[in-house]
Design a protein around this motif. Structure first.
Motif, PDB file in Angstrom:
ATOM      1  N   PHE A  71      14.139  10.510  17.405  1.00  0.00           N
ATOM      2  CA  PHE A  71      15.367  10.361  18.175  1.00  0.00           C
ATOM      3  C   PHE A  71      15.055   9.691  19.511  1.00  0.00           C
ATOM      4  O   PHE A  71      14.858  10.371  20.519  1.00  0.00           O
ATOM      5  CB  PHE A  71      16.035  11.720  18.408  1.00  0.00           C
ATOM      6  N   THR A  79      19.000  17.063  22.703  1.00  0.00           N
ATOM      7  CA  THR A  79      19.233  16.168  21.572  1.00  0.00           C
ATOM      8  C   THR A  79      18.479  16.636  20.342  1.00  0.00           C
ATOM      9  O   THR A  79      19.028  16.676  19.231  1.00  0.00           O
ATOM     10  CB  THR A  79      18.810  14.731  21.930  1.00  0.00           C
ATOM     11  N   TYR A  80      17.198  17.003  20.501  1.00  0.00           N
ATOM     12  CA  TYR A  80      16.375  17.370  19.348  1.00  0.00           C
ATOM     13  C   TYR A  80      16.913  18.624  18.661  1.00  0.00           C
ATOM     14  O   TYR A  80      16.980  18.686  17.433  1.00  0.00           O
ATOM     15  CB  TYR A  80      14.931  17.598  19.780  1.00  0.00           C
ATOM     16  N   ARG A  82      19.995  19.893  18.854  1.00  0.00           N
ATOM     17  CA  ARG A  82      21.319  19.608  18.321  1.00  0.00           C
ATOM     18  C   ARG A  82      21.246  18.887  16.987  1.00  0.00           C
ATOM     19  O   ARG A  82      21.958  19.210  16.029  1.00  0.00           O
ATOM     20  CB  ARG A  82      22.097  18.756  19.319  1.00  0.00           C
ATOM     21  N   GLU A  83      20.346  17.895  16.877  1.00  0.00           N
ATOM     22  CA  GLU A  83      20.281  17.054  15.697  1.00  0.00           C
ATOM     23  C   GLU A  83      19.488  17.677  14.556  1.00  0.00           C
ATOM     24  O   GLU A  83      19.678  17.299  13.397  1.00  0.00           O
ATOM     25  CB  GLU A  83      19.670  15.694  16.058  1.00  0.00           C
ATOM     26  N   THR A  84      18.588  18.617  14.851  1.00  0.00           N
ATOM     27  CA  THR A  84      17.737  19.170  13.794  1.00  0.00           C
ATOM     28  C   THR A  84      18.130  20.579  13.371  1.00  0.00           C
ATOM     29  O   THR A  84      17.793  21.002  12.261  1.00  0.00           O
ATOM     30  CB  THR A  84      16.262  19.202  14.237  1.00  0.00           C
ATOM     31  N   PRO A  87      24.459  22.202  16.291  1.00  0.00           N
ATOM     32  CA  PRO A  87      25.042  21.613  17.501  1.00  0.00           C
ATOM     33  C   PRO A  87      25.327  22.626  18.591  1.00  0.00           C
ATOM     34  O   PRO A  87      25.147  22.340  19.766  1.00  0.00           O
ATOM     35  CB  PRO A  87      26.329  20.953  16.995  1.00  0.00           C
ATOM     36  N   ASN A 312      28.534  12.840  24.612  1.00  0.00           N
ATOM     37  CA  ASN A 312      28.785  13.539  23.358  1.00  0.00           C
ATOM     38  C   ASN A 312      29.990  14.465  23.432  1.00  0.00           C
ATOM     39  O   ASN A 312      30.322  15.125  22.447  1.00  0.00           O
ATOM     40  CB  ASN A 312      27.555  14.350  22.943  1.00  0.00           C
ATOM     41  N   GLN A 443      27.546  14.205  17.085  1.00  0.00           N
ATOM     42  CA  GLN A 443      26.720  13.299  16.302  1.00  0.00           C
ATOM     43  C   GLN A 443      26.438  11.996  17.040  1.00  0.00           C
ATOM     44  O   GLN A 443      27.289  11.439  17.716  1.00  0.00           O
ATOM     45  CB  GLN A 443      27.407  12.983  14.969  1.00  0.00           C
ATOM     46  N   LEU A 444      25.240  11.502  16.862  1.00  0.00           N
ATOM     47  CA  LEU A 444      24.859  10.212  17.438  1.00  0.00           C
ATOM     48  C   LEU A 444      25.424   9.084  16.585  1.00  0.00           C
ATOM     49  O   LEU A 444      25.580   9.211  15.375  1.00  0.00           O
ATOM     50  CB  LEU A 444      23.330  10.069  17.479  1.00  0.00           C
ATOM     51  N   LYS A 449      20.901   6.319  16.566  1.00  0.00           N
ATOM     52  CA  LYS A 449      20.011   7.195  15.815  1.00  0.00           C
ATOM     53  C   LYS A 449      19.050   6.365  14.971  1.00  0.00           C
ATOM     54  O   LYS A 449      19.134   6.315  13.765  1.00  0.00           O
ATOM     55  CB  LYS A 449      20.853   8.124  14.953  1.00  0.00           C
TER      56      LYS A 449
END
Length: 453
Positions: A71, A79-80, A82-84, A87, A312, A443-444, A449
């Motif tokens: 990312f 960010t990490y 939230r995305e993995t 949220p 976001n 979401q990015l 992304k």
């Protein structure tokens, strides 16, 4: 107000510019500011505390390097996670991280206040805080490139002053000061050393390493996102080496804190005892430069975290997601951080640094866990011994070692951090109608992304 999609952060930073920002953020001279505090905590083994913290930071730095490849965006631990993972959990981690990112610019303003009052005791302290905050805020609004260039000049100057301290320390050793020799094991171990005290000291100094993680905030301003993992590791190793060497010499010169009148910030007195009044003034000027460099970098970093959370929709987008059309900086966020920094007029360094560690340790823990979530659970990277070691054992070790530091946080820091996290939880609950619906765009975009695995 412009449309948000018409303005983006400018890619203007090379490898060494980013490393310089990381080192500036870390403030190498902070080792002298907190020396008295940590020496008391550890019973005189400050360099051992730094080595302990560095080991923990290395595991976590490796995890940051893995995640910034996946990312390559601003936002760091927020960010990490939230995305993995989730949220909502990502928001809570980002909210906790805000605690250390928001308070570090205030710490820099506080240190400037201490320096200037020591030189000009008759001038009201608030004047120095307001002047400093106004200057740093103005530069950050103006240009990230200008911020980076100014930071580089200041970092080089402070490293030269630290080199001068080492030379003068050798001279003082030859005159019998401290241990009377450069070669002594006492700064690392002696009969009064206790593991619990060393871990407490390591918890205090771990905030000195906040900077290697902050460089991930510049991922969207790097000329090439692929340089980010290397920038992280260089920042950790260079910063850790400076901290260890400087603290070793200082501890050998001052085996205990009995020499110091003000243990809350010992840098001015260290400069006086090692090189006299002239060097004290030079040392303070170097520390001043270091603090301004850290102020520029930390101010810029937290502004980017707020920007990503605003972009976001986690925080009000109209304010926090705004990028100035001419300067291409998150101008409103920069100004907000400046206003928070004005609170440095009254607090103590020890109290604020303990609060910072709460947010930092949460961020470090979840970056390690995000490696496991992404590579092991999502990508199924557990079928070879190498993958198991890289994506499970290493991050678990990083999270576990961070947990050891967690257990040694000051009570006040835990209480304040829990209250801060509670406020974030309530805010998130309101935003999501008590988790019944998702009203935040987490979401990015696909353009953002871009994995470079």
């Amino acid at each position: 107000m412009i449309k948000l999609e018409n303005a983006t952060l400018k890619r203007s930073l090379g490898l060494w510019a980013i490393v310089g920002l990381g080192l500036g953020y870390m403030t190498p001279t902070i080792v002298f500011d907190t020396f008295g505090i940590v020496s008391k905590e550890t019973n005189g083994v400050v360099p051992l505390a730094y080595i302990t913290a560095l080991i923990v930071m290395l595991f976590t730095a490796i995890s940051y390097g893995k995640m910034v490849k996946v990312f390559p965006n601003a936002g760091s631990a927020y960010t990490y996670t939230r995305e993995t993972m989730n949220p909502h959990l990502g928001f809570l981690v980002g909210w906790a991280a805000l605690l250390d990112y928001l308070l570090l610019p205030m710490v820099n303003a506080l240190i400037i206040r201490i320096y200037m009052v020591s030189v000009f005791p008759n001038v009201p302290a608030w004047i120095w805080v307001v002047t400093y905050v106004a200057a740093v805020t103005g530069i950050n609004v103006w240009s990230m490139g200008k911020t980076s260039n100014m930071n580089t000049i200041l970092v080089v100057f402070e490293l030269v002053l630290i080199g001068a301290f080492l030379v003068l320390a050798v001279v003082q050793f030859s005159h019998g000061m401290g241990k009377g020799t450069v070669f002594t094991f006492d700064p690392l171990y002696h009969s009064n050393v206790r593991l619990s005290a060393v871990l407490t000291g390591a918890t205090v100094v771990c905030f000195s390493f906040i900077g290697f993680d902050a460089v991930t905030m510049y991922a969207e301003e790097a000329k090439d996102p692929k340089i980010m993992p290397r920038a992280i590791m260089l920042t950790v190793f260079i910063g850790g080496a400076v901290f260890f060497i400087a603290s070793y010499f200082a501890q050998a010169l001052f085996p205990d804190v009995s020499h110091f009148k003000n243990t809350d910030d010992t840098l001015p007195e260290i400069g006086l005892y090692v090189g006299g009044t002239l060097f004290k003034l030079l040392f303070i000027s170097g520390a001043f430069a270091a603090t301004v460099a850290s102020g520029l970098a930390s101010h810029a970093s937290v502004s980017r975290l707020l920007y990503v959370m605003g972009r976001n929709g986690v925080l009000p987008k109209r304010w926090f997601g705004y990028v100035h059309p001419k300067f291409r900086t998150p101008a409103w966020n920069v100004i907000l951080v400046g206003l928070v920094s004005l609170l440095a007029i009254t607090p103590s360094l020890e109290l604020i640094s303990s609060f910072i560690n709460f947010g930092a340790l949460i961020a470090f823990t979840f970056v390690n866990l995000s490696v496991i979530a992404f590579f092991v659970f999502r990508k199924k990277r557990y079928k070879t011994a190498k993958d198991v070691f890289s994506y499970l054992v290493m991050p678990l070790a990083g999270a576990g070692l961070t947990g050891v530091l967690w257990s040694n946080l000051q009570k006040d820091a835990l209480i304040f951090g829990i209250i801060w996290s509670g406020i974030g939880f309530i805010y998130m609950a309101i935003q999501t109608k008590f988790f019944r619906k998702q009203v935040i765009d987490f979401q990015l975009d696909e353009a953002e992304k871009t994995s470079i695995l």
